[in-house]
Design a protein around this motif. Structure first.
Motif, short mmCIF file in Angstrom:
data_model
loop_
_atom_site.label_atom_id
_atom_site.label_comp_id
_atom_site.label_asym_id
_atom_site.label_seq_id
_atom_site.Cartn_x
_atom_site.Cartn_y
_atom_site.Cartn_z
N GLN A 3 -2.10 -8.12 -6.89
CA GLN A 3 -2.57 -6.83 -6.34
C GLN A 3 -1.97 -6.90 -5.08
O GLN A 3 -1.53 -5.86 -4.44
CB GLN A 3 -4.05 -7.15 -6.15
CG GLN A 3 -4.84 -5.96 -5.49
CD GLN A 3 -6.06 -6.25 -4.66
OE1 GLN A 3 -6.19 -7.34 -4.10
NE2 GLN A 3 -7.02 -5.44 -4.87
N GLN A 4 -1.86 -8.18 -4.18
CA GLN A 4 -1.36 -7.87 -2.91
C GLN A 4 0.33 -7.90 -2.85
O GLN A 4 0.46 -7.15 -1.88
CB GLN A 4 -1.63 -9.37 -2.16
CG GLN A 4 -2.96 -9.63 -1.80
CD GLN A 4 -3.71 -8.71 -1.09
OE1 GLN A 4 -3.16 -8.74 0.32
NE2 GLN A 4 -4.62 -7.85 -1.62
N ALA A 5 1.00 -8.10 -3.83
CA ALA A 5 2.23 -7.94 -3.81
C ALA A 5 2.65 -6.41 -4.09
O ALA A 5 3.49 -5.79 -3.42
CB ALA A 5 3.02 -8.61 -5.02
N LEU A 6 1.70 -5.86 -4.97
CA LEU A 6 1.95 -4.12 -5.15
C LEU A 6 1.49 -3.32 -4.01
O LEU A 6 1.80 -2.66 -3.43
CB LEU A 6 1.07 -4.03 -6.37
CG LEU A 6 1.78 -4.66 -7.74
CD1 LEU A 6 0.96 -4.09 -9.03
CD2 LEU A 6 2.92 -4.07 -8.07
N ALA A 7 0.40 -3.92 -3.22
CA ALA A 7 -0.45 -3.32 -2.12
C ALA A 7 0.73 -3.37 -1.12
O ALA A 7 1.09 -2.18 -0.58
CB ALA A 7 -1.63 -3.90 -1.88
N TRP A 8 1.30 -4.48 -0.62
CA TRP A 8 2.24 -4.48 0.26
C TRP A 8 3.48 -3.78 0.11
O TRP A 8 4.04 -3.12 1.04
CB TRP A 8 2.66 -5.97 0.96
CG TRP A 8 1.32 -6.54 1.58
CD1 TRP A 8 0.49 -7.54 1.22
CD2 TRP A 8 0.91 -6.60 3.04
NE1 TRP A 8 -0.39 -7.90 2.12
CE2 TRP A 8 0.11 -7.09 3.34
CE3 TRP A 8 1.87 -5.57 4.06
CZ2 TRP A 8 -0.44 -7.20 4.62
CZ3 TRP A 8 1.05 -5.91 5.32
CH2 TRP A 8 0.39 -6.48 5.61
N GLY B 118 3.94 -1.36 -1.71
CA GLY B 118 3.88 0.05 -1.85
C GLY B 118 3.60 0.60 -0.62
O GLY B 118 4.02 1.85 -0.33
N MET B 119 2.89 0.04 0.34
CA MET B 119 2.62 0.46 1.66
C MET B 119 3.90 0.77 2.45
O MET B 119 4.08 1.54 3.15
CB MET B 119 1.51 -0.34 2.55
CG MET B 119 0.21 -0.23 1.99
SD MET B 119 -0.75 -1.29 3.24
CE MET B 119 -0.32 -3.02 3.10
N LEU B 120 4.79 -0.47 2.35
CA LEU B 120 6.20 -0.34 3.18
C LEU B 120 6.83 0.66 2.54
O LEU B 120 7.54 1.65 3.21
CB LEU B 120 6.88 -1.79 2.95
CG LEU B 120 6.01 -3.00 3.71
CD1 LEU B 120 6.69 -4.13 3.39
CD2 LEU B 120 5.97 -2.70 5.31
N GLY C 131 1.68 6.77 12.57
CA GLY C 131 2.76 6.25 13.83
C GLY C 131 3.83 5.50 13.26
O GLY C 131 5.05 5.63 13.79
N LEU C 132 3.62 4.56 12.43
CA LEU C 132 4.85 3.70 11.81
C LEU C 132 5.90 4.43 11.19
O LEU C 132 7.09 4.46 10.93
CB LEU C 132 4.45 2.62 10.85
CG LEU C 132 3.43 1.66 11.59
CD1 LEU C 132 3.02 0.58 10.61
CD2 LEU C 132 4.46 0.73 12.61
N TRP D 213 16.27 5.55 -2.66
CA TRP D 213 15.21 4.49 -1.79
C TRP D 213 13.90 4.65 -2.69
O TRP D 213 13.31 3.63 -3.48
CB TRP D 213 14.98 4.48 -0.62
CG TRP D 213 16.07 3.79 0.40
CD1 TRP D 213 17.47 4.14 0.24
CD2 TRP D 213 15.70 2.37 0.95
NE1 TRP D 213 17.90 3.00 1.16
CE2 TRP D 213 17.24 2.09 1.47
CE3 TRP D 213 14.85 1.92 1.29
CZ2 TRP D 213 17.24 1.02 2.37
CZ3 TRP D 213 14.95 0.72 2.01
CH2 TRP D 213 16.03 0.20 2.66
N VAL D 214 13.22 5.77 -2.57
CA VAL D 214 11.90 6.02 -3.25
C VAL D 214 11.92 6.08 -4.55
O VAL D 214 11.06 5.40 -5.34
CB VAL D 214 11.31 7.42 -2.72
CG1 VAL D 214 9.82 7.67 -3.34
CG2 VAL D 214 11.18 7.25 -0.89
N ALA D 215 12.77 6.67 -5.28
CA ALA D 215 12.88 6.93 -6.79
C ALA D 215 13.05 5.46 -7.31
O ALA D 215 12.75 5.08 -8.20
CB ALA D 215 13.96 8.08 -6.91
#
Length: 522
Positions: free
Chosen positions: A121-126, A128-130, A378-379, A402-404
């Motif tokens: 969960q944490q790997a996908l969350a971080w 995904g956010m970045l 902001g980021l 990048w995104v795709a």
């Protein structure tokens, strides 16, 4: 732009802020802020889902593709999105809705802790956010580029203006503000798009009319559905990518499904969005296909062609309306992304980082959600100032490569984890497919010197990371099954239909078993 155009633009910003203030009254807790409390009508969810997939990149990056290659811009972009959402209306939308209605989660990734484990969960969350910070940064850069064409303001000033207005309304009103502003933005871009379409059709009378223009040398090859770097492999890769991305893999669209009352309503909202994606982009793209006849782009990639054409063909007032249409697309997508990332951070990441976050009251959770929204915006605005640097190259490179390219490894464990077919795939399959997909993206795009003129073709830059992740997720799941009674119970709970007795389905760990399980979905 003259005073009338500025009045239209400033009036639009004022209305968006007013909607955010009004929506504030509908937000009492974190569930309201992130999923509208499950009270959003299906038609509003469908329009919001559709609008949150657009940005000004369509009028810059994809306008450049349309200027250079023609109808392939539709065939390899909006058509795969429409088809992917149509498939997802049955495959993913109902199940994602049940994450809220059955499991009572407010973040699309919240269920992954039980479906896999905490590290997954944490790997996908971080990650995904970045990725979302980079993605939204490209959107700010796109709208700032358009604003600079019309007003002469600098790129950084344009980013600051649009980001600040978006931050006000989406921070105050949450998902309700996003959806209601997107409804207003949909009406605005409908009027603006039709105005531009009519202006171009009238102008084509001097070039042989609608049917005669296709023989013009300026449009040579524009009628071909697949051309240049946008071939069959690219189309198939993009279809798979958009199937995952626009059904929840990039998080913000998942919230639209979660916000409806039940699984059936979520499916209806997805079908509405699919129809809009199939029909409306044809109206928007047609002027772009004709742009080589009407303007000479100043940028090599043709990304300024639509803006130049707008200046040339539309009178003041309508010019301001079309510019507002540019803003409406970008602000819709960026605000929805900000809300989704705030949900992921406050619900999935913060409780792991801080013990206090696990004990937040409703008020404290809302404050954290709003602060996270502002920080994310902001980021992303900071990244936007670097989009045209050597790191990213240009806007369309960020959006496509990048995104795709990175979306697949992040989305596959989340989306396929919802389905019974992949119940054997556990934490090992999820983490391995995620890590290998990211490694494949890095190898394809950066350190390896391929013996190909110009580097690795775009279609393989996009498809290889997705293929690596998909194959590993499936193969490892069958070679090393990690399905447990607890995981099977969770999967069953989101794979049962919505008849009146189905609310509980099968129990999660620690819950009492219900006497009668629901009827399975065929």
């Amino acid at each position: 732009m003259n005073g009338l155009d500025w009045a239209v633009l400033i009036g639009y910003f004022g209305v968006m802020v007013a909607i955010g203030v009004w929506s504030h009254k509908r937000v009492d807790n974190v569930s309201d802020f992130f999923t509208a409390g499950g009270k959003m009508p299906w038609w509003l969810s469908g329009i919001s889902h559709h609008m949150s997939g657009y940005s000004a990149v369509m009028f810059t990056g994809y306008a450049g593709i349309a200027y250079t290659y023609g109808v392939t811009s539709f065939v390899t972009w909006s058509f795969p999105i429409a088809l992917g959402i149509a498939i997802g209306s049955r495959l993913f939308a109902p199940r994602i809705n049940r994450l809220r209605s059955r499991l009572h989660v407010a973040s699309p990734l919240e269920y992954l802790k039980n479906r896999y484990d905490l590290p997954t969960q944490q790997a996908l969350a971080w990650s995904g956010m970045l990725l979302k910070i980079v993605d939204v940064g490209a959107k700010w850069a796109a709208i700032a580029t358009l604003l600079s064409v019309f007003t002469g303001v600098s790129l950084n000033q344009g980013i600051l203006i649009t980001g600040a207005v978006t931050a006000v309304y989406c921070t105050i009103g949450g998902l309700w503000a996003d959806a209601l502003t997107e409804l207003g933005q949909f009406v605005i871009q409908l009027l603006a798009g039709i105005a531009m379409f009519v202006a171009v059709v009238v102008e084509l009378g001097d070039y042989g009319g609608f049917f005669g223009v296709w023989d013009r040398p300026e449009l040579d090859g524009h009628e071909k559905p697949l051309i240049g770097p946008y071939g069959t492999v690219f189309l198939l890769a993009f279809l798979f990518i958009k199937l995952f991305e626009y059904n929840g893999g990039m998080l913000n669209q998942a919230q639209r499904y979660m916000a409806t009352a039940n699984a059936r309503e979520a499916s209806r909202s997805a079908k509405l969005s699919a129809v809009l994606w199939l029909v409306w982009p044809l109206v928007l793209f047609f002027p772009m296909w004709m742009s080589p006849l009407l303007v000479d782009a100043k940028k090599p990639d043709g990304s300024d062609s639509y803006a130049l054409m707008t200046e040339q063909l539309l009178p003041h007032g309508l010019l301001g309306l079309v510019i507002v249409g540019f803003f409406s697309h970008t602000m819709a997508m960026c605000s929805s992304d900000a809300n989704a990332i705030a949900a992921v951070f406050t619900r999935d990441v913060a409780p792991v980082l801080s013990r206090k976050a696990r004990q937040w009251t409703d008020h404290a959770g809302l404050v954290a959600a709003r602060l996270t929204t502002v920080v994310f915006l902001g980021l992303s605005m900071a990244v936007a100032t670097q989009v045209n640097s050597p790191t990213f190259n240009d806007i369309i490179t960020v959006v496509i490569k990048w995104v795709a390219g990175l979306m697949g490894p992040i989305a596959i464990p989340m989306m396929l984890g919802l389905l019974r077919t992949f119940r054997r795939s556990g934490p090992t399959a999820a983490l391995t497919s995620w890590a290998a997909g990211l490694l494949a993206f890095w190898l394809v795009n950066y350190p390896v010197h391929w013996n190909v003129d110009g580097g690795v073709p775009l279609q393989y830059q996009v498809s290889i990371p997705l293929a690596v992740s998909l194959v590993l997720y499936v193969v490892i799941g069958w070679a090393k099954p990690e399905d447990t009674p607890e995981r099977d119970a969770l999967i069953e709970r989101i794979n049962t239909d919505d008849d009146g007795s189905a609310a509980a389905a099968l129990p999660l760990p620690g819950q009492a078993e219900e006497p009668t399980p629901s009827k399975p979905v065929p």
